[in-house]
Design a protein around this motif. Structure first.
Motif, mmCIF file in Angstrom:
data_model
loop_
_atom_site.group_PDB
_atom_site.id
_atom_site.type_symbol
_atom_site.label_atom_id
_atom_site.label_comp_id
_atom_site.label_asym_id
_atom_site.label_seq_id
_atom_site.Cartn_x
_atom_site.Cartn_y
_atom_site.Cartn_z
ATOM 1 N N GLU A 265 41.219 32.561 50.171
ATOM 2 C CA GLU A 265 41.886 33.858 50.209
ATOM 3 C C GLU A 265 43.078 33.891 49.264
ATOM 4 O O GLU A 265 43.307 34.875 48.555
ATOM 5 C CB GLU A 265 42.342 34.163 51.634
ATOM 6 N N GLY A 266 43.854 32.783 49.234
ATOM 7 C CA GLY A 266 44.997 32.731 48.334
ATOM 8 C C GLY A 266 44.583 32.810 46.877
ATOM 9 O O GLY A 266 45.198 33.531 46.080
ATOM 10 N N LEU A 267 43.527 32.083 46.506
ATOM 11 C CA LEU A 267 43.049 32.132 45.129
ATOM 12 C C LEU A 267 42.489 33.510 44.781
ATOM 13 O O LEU A 267 42.701 34.020 43.673
ATOM 14 C CB LEU A 267 41.986 31.056 44.910
ATOM 15 N N VAL A 271 43.994 35.775 41.816
ATOM 16 C CA VAL A 271 43.159 36.184 40.681
ATOM 17 C C VAL A 271 43.091 37.699 40.574
ATOM 18 O O VAL A 271 43.126 38.269 39.479
ATOM 19 C CB VAL A 271 41.742 35.587 40.828
ATOM 20 N N LYS A 272 43.036 38.379 41.722
ATOM 21 C CA LYS A 272 42.883 39.824 41.712
ATOM 22 C C LYS A 272 44.172 40.544 41.311
ATOM 23 O O LYS A 272 44.134 41.532 40.576
ATOM 24 C CB LYS A 272 42.428 40.296 43.095
ATOM 25 N N VAL A 294 49.482 28.378 49.251
ATOM 26 C CA VAL A 294 48.948 28.882 47.985
ATOM 27 C C VAL A 294 49.991 29.834 47.427
ATOM 28 O O VAL A 294 50.301 30.859 48.052
ATOM 29 C CB VAL A 294 47.596 29.595 48.163
ATOM 30 N N ALA A 295 50.549 29.509 46.271
ATOM 31 C CA ALA A 295 51.653 30.287 45.704
ATOM 32 C C ALA A 295 51.331 30.702 44.281
ATOM 33 O O ALA A 295 50.665 29.980 43.537
ATOM 34 C CB ALA A 295 52.943 29.475 45.729
ATOM 35 N N ASN A 296 51.799 31.897 43.925
ATOM 36 C CA ASN A 296 51.690 32.403 42.561
ATOM 37 C C ASN A 296 52.852 33.352 42.309
ATOM 38 O O ASN A 296 53.441 33.884 43.258
ATOM 39 C CB ASN A 296 50.357 33.127 42.352
ATOM 40 N N PRO A 297 53.226 33.576 41.044
ATOM 41 C CA PRO A 297 54.295 34.528 40.755
ATOM 42 C C PRO A 297 54.004 35.894 41.348
ATOM 43 O O PRO A 297 52.858 36.343 41.404
ATOM 44 C CB PRO A 297 54.344 34.570 39.224
ATOM 45 N N VAL A 334 58.038 34.863 43.953
ATOM 46 C CA VAL A 334 56.828 34.084 44.255
ATOM 47 C C VAL A 334 56.174 34.655 45.502
ATOM 48 O O VAL A 334 56.848 34.914 46.515
ATOM 49 C CB VAL A 334 57.163 32.593 44.463
ATOM 50 N N PHE A 335 54.867 34.884 45.421
ATOM 51 C CA PHE A 335 54.071 35.259 46.592
ATOM 52 C C PHE A 335 53.427 33.987 47.147
ATOM 53 O O PHE A 335 52.779 33.242 46.423
ATOM 54 C CB PHE A 335 52.990 36.266 46.202
ATOM 55 N N ARG A 336 53.624 33.746 48.455
ATOM 56 C CA ARG A 336 53.165 32.505 49.051
ATOM 57 C C ARG A 336 52.386 32.793 50.334
ATOM 58 O O ARG A 336 52.868 33.533 51.206
ATOM 59 C CB ARG A 336 54.352 31.591 49.359
ATOM 60 N N LEU A 337 51.188 32.218 50.421
ATOM 61 C CA LEU A 337 50.371 32.269 51.629
ATOM 62 C C LEU A 337 50.427 30.897 52.278
ATOM 63 O O LEU A 337 50.043 29.896 51.662
ATOM 64 C CB LEU A 337 48.933 32.649 51.284
#
Length: 352
Positions: A265-267, A271-272, A294-297, A334-337
């Motif tokens: 779900e995090g990936l 990606v989306k 799972v973290a991304n900007p 940062v968005f983190r799940l």
């Protein structure tokens, strides 16, 4: 611009250049026909059209527009090592012929001008075509990855709904039939109620098998997280994964599958909503729990909070069924799940 308009534009441009160079009569007409044929064959035979453009360029010293168009199309269609070797060999031969012509022609242009011409009219269109083809393939893989994950998510939702609704109703029928079976009933009615209870239990067992079959294609565990990350990288995502602590196997299949789904779900969300940004997957093994992050900007468009979307909402229920917790931390940058899953299996009735 349509295909026929492009062919006409290239024929007019290159024929006009040759006319200005002093060519007249049938030679000019034959050249125009050759350029038109090369452009017409560009879609089906891109490399043959490119070779024809190189030959015309060597013979006439022109064919500038034809070189650029056929070079771009050939670069767009390069897909195998044979294509690379063929294109590189044709370019090398073209460069050699140009250099020989420069050396043998008194008062001709400098060699570096000829080399610059090759780069601008052949190498750059080839590279541009290849770049466009790679970007299209990248987008296709990205869409296929997201579509596949959406299909798997829908499968799981259907299985979850079937288990909750039909399973509950069949359990009620089985319990009521069992209560009637031990009551004061005549023998024939007792046998009928017993058959009803057996049928309800058989239907519940068959429903369980169907749900397992539906979940079977979407029931990977911890051991497949590396493959999930590898598939995301192959689709063009920039993913790094790190572990800390002493890894131990998750004996509860629900926790193992929930861990996989958290990373998936995090990936998917990264990606989306923030494609191209670096994604970090962390697995932190504590003495009594596994912490997954799972973290991304932070994307320009905020993600839905937990409960606002079917994916995160279903994932929250799945993690809770394994005795864990799921949280979303939409920070300023940062968005983190984040999920916590216990290493000790929870009791079956603890989450009911």
């Amino acid at each position: 611009m349509s295909r026929y308009a492009l062919i006409a534009a290239v024929v007019v441009a290159d024929t006009a250049l040759l006319w200005l160079d002093g060519t007249r009569g049938w030679t000019l007409a034959a050249y125009a026909v050759a350029v038109a044929l090369a452009m017409a064959a560009m879609n089906r035979l891109p490399f043959a059209a490119f070779l024809a453009a190189l030959a015309l360029a060597v013979l006439t010293g022109g064919s500038l527009a034809l070189l650029a168009c056929t070079g771009f199309h050939a670069g767009h269609r390069i897909s195998a090592r044979r294509d690379v070797v063929l294109t590189a060999g044709a370019l090398s031969a073209y460069v050699c012929v140009l250099l020989l012509a420069v050396q043998r022609s008194p008062g001709a242009q400098e060699p570096w001008i000829s080399l610059a011409r090759v780069v601008v009219l052949t190498a750059l269109p080839l590279l541009a075509g290849r770049y466009v083809a790679q970007q299209r393939e990248h987008l296709r893989r990205e869409k296929a990855l997201i579509a596949e994950q959406e299909r798997l998510r829908e499968r799981l939702r259907i299985a979850h709904d079937m288990h909750d609704s039909l399973g509950h109703l069949l359990s009620l029928v089985s319990v009521q039939a069992a209560a009637l079976e031990v009551g004061p009933l005549p023998p024939d009615q007792r046998r009928a109620v017993g058959g009803l209870a057996s049928t309800a239990r058989a239907a519940a067992a068959e429903l369980h098998e169907v749900v397992n079959a539906l979940r079977g294609h979407d029931s990977p565990g911890m051991e497949e997280i590396d493959d999930l990350v590898a598939r995301s990288r192959a689709a063009g995502a920039s993913v790094t994964i790190g572990t800390s602590g002493e890894a131990v196997p998750l004996t509860d299949p629900r926790a193992s599958h929930a861990a996989y789904r958290v990373v998936q779900e995090g990936l998917t969300n990264a990606v989306k909503h923030a494609f191209g940004a670096p994604i970090t997957v962390s697995l932190d093994w504590q003495p009594d729990a596994l912490l997954i992050s799972v973290a991304n900007p932070m994307p320009s468009r905020p993600l839905s909070p937990v409960g606002g979307g079917s994916g995160l909402h279903g994932l929250t229920e799945r993690v809770a069924a394994a005795g864990g917790l799921l949280r979303v931390h939409p920070g300023p940058r940062v968005f983190r799940l984040v999920a916590m899953l216990p290493l000790v299996p929870v009791l079956a009735g603890a989450t009911s």
